[in-house]
Design an enzyme around this catalytic site. Structure first.
Site, PDB file in Angstrom:
ATOM      1  N   LYS A  28      -7.519  -2.251  -8.409  1.00 18.50           N
ATOM      2  CA  LYS A  28      -8.218  -0.858  -8.482  1.00 18.50           C
ATOM      3  C   LYS A  28      -7.478  -0.296  -9.642  1.00 18.50           C
ATOM      4  O   LYS A  28      -8.180   0.448 -10.592  1.00 18.50           O
ATOM      5  CB  LYS A  28      -8.306  -0.358  -7.245  1.00 18.50           C
ATOM      6  CG  LYS A  28      -9.001   0.953  -7.508  1.00 18.50           C
ATOM      7  CD  LYS A  28      -9.622   1.727  -6.047  1.00 18.50           C
ATOM      8  CE  LYS A  28      -8.663   2.472  -5.399  1.00 18.50           C
ATOM      9  NZ  LYS A  28      -9.040   3.688  -4.609  1.00 18.50           N
ATOM     10  N   SER A  29      -6.234  -0.082  -9.701  1.00 16.16           N
ATOM     11  CA  SER A  29      -5.517   0.564 -10.755  1.00 16.16           C
ATOM     12  C   SER A  29      -5.712   0.050 -12.020  1.00 16.16           C
ATOM     13  O   SER A  29      -5.981   0.854 -12.863  1.00 16.16           O
ATOM     14  CB  SER A  29      -3.997   0.615 -10.470  1.00 16.16           C
ATOM     15  OG  SER A  29      -3.546   1.199  -9.135  1.00 16.16           O
ATOM     16  N   SER A 175       4.819  10.071  -9.073  1.00 14.49           N
ATOM     17  CA  SER A 175       3.313   9.792  -8.841  1.00 14.49           C
ATOM     18  C   SER A 175       2.785   9.065 -10.384  1.00 14.49           C
ATOM     19  O   SER A 175       3.162   9.692 -11.635  1.00 14.49           O
ATOM     20  CB  SER A 175       2.364  11.137  -8.929  1.00 14.49           C
ATOM     21  OG  SER A 175       1.144  10.812  -9.406  1.00 14.49           O
ATOM     22  N   GLN A 177      -0.045   8.588 -11.355  1.00 10.37           N
ATOM     23  CA  GLN A 177      -1.389   9.359 -11.745  1.00 10.37           C
ATOM     24  C   GLN A 177      -0.732  10.366 -12.843  1.00 10.37           C
ATOM     25  O   GLN A 177      -1.372  10.525 -13.690  1.00 10.37           O
ATOM     26  CB  GLN A 177      -1.963   9.767 -10.665  1.00 10.37           C
ATOM     27  CG  GLN A 177      -2.737   8.613  -9.745  1.00 10.37           C
ATOM     28  CD  GLN A 177      -3.608   9.207  -8.464  1.00 10.37           C
ATOM     29  OE1 GLN A 177      -3.557  10.576  -8.381  1.00 10.37           O
ATOM     30  NE2 GLN A 177      -4.084   8.214  -7.906  1.00 10.37           N
ATOM     31  N   ASP A 328       0.008   3.145  -1.085  1.00  7.22           N
ATOM     32  CA  ASP A 328      -0.951   2.876  -0.328  1.00  7.22           C
ATOM     33  C   ASP A 328      -0.804   2.028   0.906  1.00  7.22           C
ATOM     34  O   ASP A 328      -2.057   1.728   1.550  1.00  7.22           O
ATOM     35  CB  ASP A 328      -2.024   2.243  -1.521  1.00  7.22           C
ATOM     36  CG  ASP A 328      -2.483   3.274  -2.662  1.00  7.22           C
ATOM     37  OD1 ASP A 328      -2.416   4.412  -2.186  1.00  7.22           O
ATOM     38  OD2 ASP A 328      -2.692   2.934  -3.629  1.00  7.22           O
ATOM     39  N   ARG A 359      -2.876  10.969   5.464  1.00 13.22           N
ATOM     40  CA  ARG A 359      -3.131   9.801   6.024  1.00 13.22           C
ATOM     41  C   ARG A 359      -1.644   9.797   6.933  1.00 13.22           C
ATOM     42  O   ARG A 359      -1.648   8.731   7.776  1.00 13.22           O
ATOM     43  CB  ARG A 359      -2.375   8.536   4.665  1.00 13.22           C
ATOM     44  CG  ARG A 359      -3.696   8.240   4.036  1.00 13.22           C
ATOM     45  CD  ARG A 359      -3.401   7.050   3.058  1.00 13.22           C
ATOM     46  NE  ARG A 359      -4.638   6.768   2.489  1.00 13.22           N
ATOM     47  CZ  ARG A 359      -4.839   6.057   1.365  1.00 13.22           C
ATOM     48  NH1 ARG A 359      -3.651   5.790   0.894  1.00 13.22           N
ATOM     49  NH2 ARG A 359      -5.996   5.807   0.805  1.00 13.22           N
ATOM     50  N   ARG A 403      -8.446   3.266   3.329  1.00 12.35           N
ATOM     51  CA  ARG A 403      -7.497   2.375   4.000  1.00 12.35           C
ATOM     52  C   ARG A 403      -7.035   2.443   5.445  1.00 12.35           C
ATOM     53  O   ARG A 403      -6.729   1.701   6.139  1.00 12.35           O
ATOM     54  CB  ARG A 403      -6.224   2.554   3.101  1.00 12.35           C
ATOM     55  CG  ARG A 403      -6.202   2.207   1.670  1.00 12.35           C
ATOM     56  CD  ARG A 403      -5.119   2.166   0.852  1.00 12.35           C
ATOM     57  NE  ARG A 403      -5.492   1.988  -0.450  1.00 12.35           N
ATOM     58  CZ  ARG A 403      -5.716   1.152  -1.341  1.00 12.35           C
ATOM     59  NH1 ARG A 403      -6.087   0.106  -0.720  1.00 12.35           N
ATOM     60  NH2 ARG A 403      -6.093   1.269  -2.581  1.00 12.35           N
TER      61      ARG A 403
END
Length: 446
Positions: A28-29, A175, A177, A328, A359, A403
């Site tokens: 996905k990344s 991170s 991101q 993740d 989460r 997830r």
């Protein structure tokens, strides 16, 4: 957090050993980044193996809205005709990223440095996720945050500067991101943009920058960190991308094979980038029988076939510095820990509180619903293993988190009683074929 308006409960139950050979969807990344770099390059970028989950398709829609010509040629096969760095078109409407945290944050970096005004929005889950960590460095580069919800959340509107300012930025948390958003913004700025991180995070953006022709230098910084320096305003040239299989998706059949007695499976072409391999490291410390076969290089990323066989696991302590390489995978690691002998302590999980759901809380609640003893101590999750036995029989609340859903369905394949998740609809955001793939290995999920 509210569930979907019409939830779709899903149940998993023990049936017998898992066997077979599978390939999970593309990473996905890398899929998000492939679309974004296709947008920013000159010429036509050909992508194969793209993850066609809802999150990535939202990024493809955003690339179109920003001026790219995007073609879908068949399963996993896409072509993107880019506009080049600095060539973005101002979108006529807002960019709706649905559940896609990666797509939205990276595209904020892209748009926030261009002289356009862009509005970002998403679903109920995305609207709860913090974006200020992206907005703060963009403001230093000259962007104006025209409108935002409380705490820097979407919907929000960014107006880019006439000319972005290069910065040196130390990320406040580990991170990828944040790092990636700053580097993508730095493409538009003159001079050098530098990102310093105290804990090295996944390096797909740096790899792809080099693949498309940018000048990027990476050096160690401190004991675990890295310093990334990007020379701005390059002319990126279209380049083909082969997306490897997603290790975060591979984690689900992998853990299932470890905990379902008698299982023996092969997972093909999985990315084994060291900055994404924390789960493999941890499971091996727990005694997992995982072998790496046929290792190769695919578009700058290491890939391999994983052979996974069931066996006894033991509890371990997972150090906090490992979190960036497996952020993740903690929900499904917690499932493995529930079947291990002894105690597993996962340390330094504060970032789990700001993912698609909280989460940390969601995993603990799901474990308790399955009869597993666990506790949260500060930012640590402590799981008391059942030495191969988990009661099951409960329902895990997913909180719109794919997830969480997949992790507790994996648990149901080895628990004494079936496990249900209250909604499986959001699994399609990252792994649309999850149920059919698992059932093809011999699972019973439905």
């Amino acid at each position: 957090m509210a569930q979907a308006e019409h939830p779709s409960p899903v149940t998993a139950r023990a049936k017998g050993p898992l066997s077979g050979r599978v390939r999970v969807p593309g990473d996905k990344s890398i899929s998000h980044r492939a679309m974004i770099f296709g947008l920013l390059a000159i010429g036509e970028t050909r992508i194969s193996g793209l993850l066609e989950g809802e999150d990535v398709l939202r990024t493809a829609d955003a690339a179109r809205a920003l001026g790219a010509i995007v073609h879908h040629d068949g399963p996993g096969a896409w072509r993107v005709q880019g506009v080049g760095v600095g060539g973005l078109r101002e979108p006529s409407g807002l960019l709706d990223f649905g559940n896609a945290g990666t797509g939205s944050r990276l595209m904020m970096g892209v748009c926030g440095a261009h002289p356009i005004t862009t509005t970002f929005d998403g679903d109920a889950s995305l609207r709860k996720r913090p974006m200020r960590r992206i907005l703060d460095p963009l403001a230093l580069m000259g962007a104006t945050i025209v409108a935002q919800e409380e705490g820097g959340r979407v919907p929000l509107t960014i107006r880019g500067p006439r000319e972005a300012v290069p910065i040196t930025y130390r990320t406040p948390v580990a991170s990828a991101q944040i790092k990636s958003a700053v580097l993508l913004a730095g493409l538009v700025a003159p001079g050098e943009t530098t990102v310093i991180e105290s804990e090295a995070t996944r390096d797909h953006t740096e790899t792809m920058l080099a693949h498309f022709g940018a000048e990027v230098a990476v050096a160690p910084d401190g004991r675990h960190g890295r310093r990334v320096v990007l020379k701005g305003q390059p002319e990126l040239q279209a380049a083909p991308i082969v997306v490897p299989a997603d290790p975060s998706s591979a984690a689900f059949p992998l853990v299932a094979a470890l905990i379902v007695p008698g299982s023996d499976i092969l997972i093909e072409s999985v990315m084994v980038n060291p900055l994404r391999s924390g789960l493999l490291t941890t499971l091996r410390e727990m005694g997992a029988d995982i072998s790496v076969e046929n290792e190769a290089n695919q578009g700058g990323e290491s890939v391999a076939t994983l052979r996974v066989r069931a066996g006894a696991l033991k509890g371990v302590e997972v150090p906090p510095e490992r979190a960036p390489s497996m952020i993740d995978e903690y929900p499904v690691l917690a499932v493995a820990a529930a079947f291990a002998s002894g105690t597993t302590r996962m340390r330094g999980l504060q970032e789990l509180r700001v993912k698609e759901s909280d989460r940390l809380a969601a995993v603990a609640a799901g474990l308790e619903a399955a009869g597993v003893t666990c506790r949260i101590e500060g930012d640590d999750l402590v799981v008391e293993g059942g030495d191969g036995e988990v009661a099951g029989g409960g329902t895990a609340a997913t909180h719109l988190d794919h997830r969480i859903a997949m992790s507790f369905l994996v648990m149901g394949l080895a628990a004494r009683k079936p496990m249900q998740v209250d909604d499986g609809a959001m699994i399609a955001t990252s792994f649309p074929s999850f149920i059919s793939l698992m059932n093809g290995l011999g699972a019973e999920i439905g």
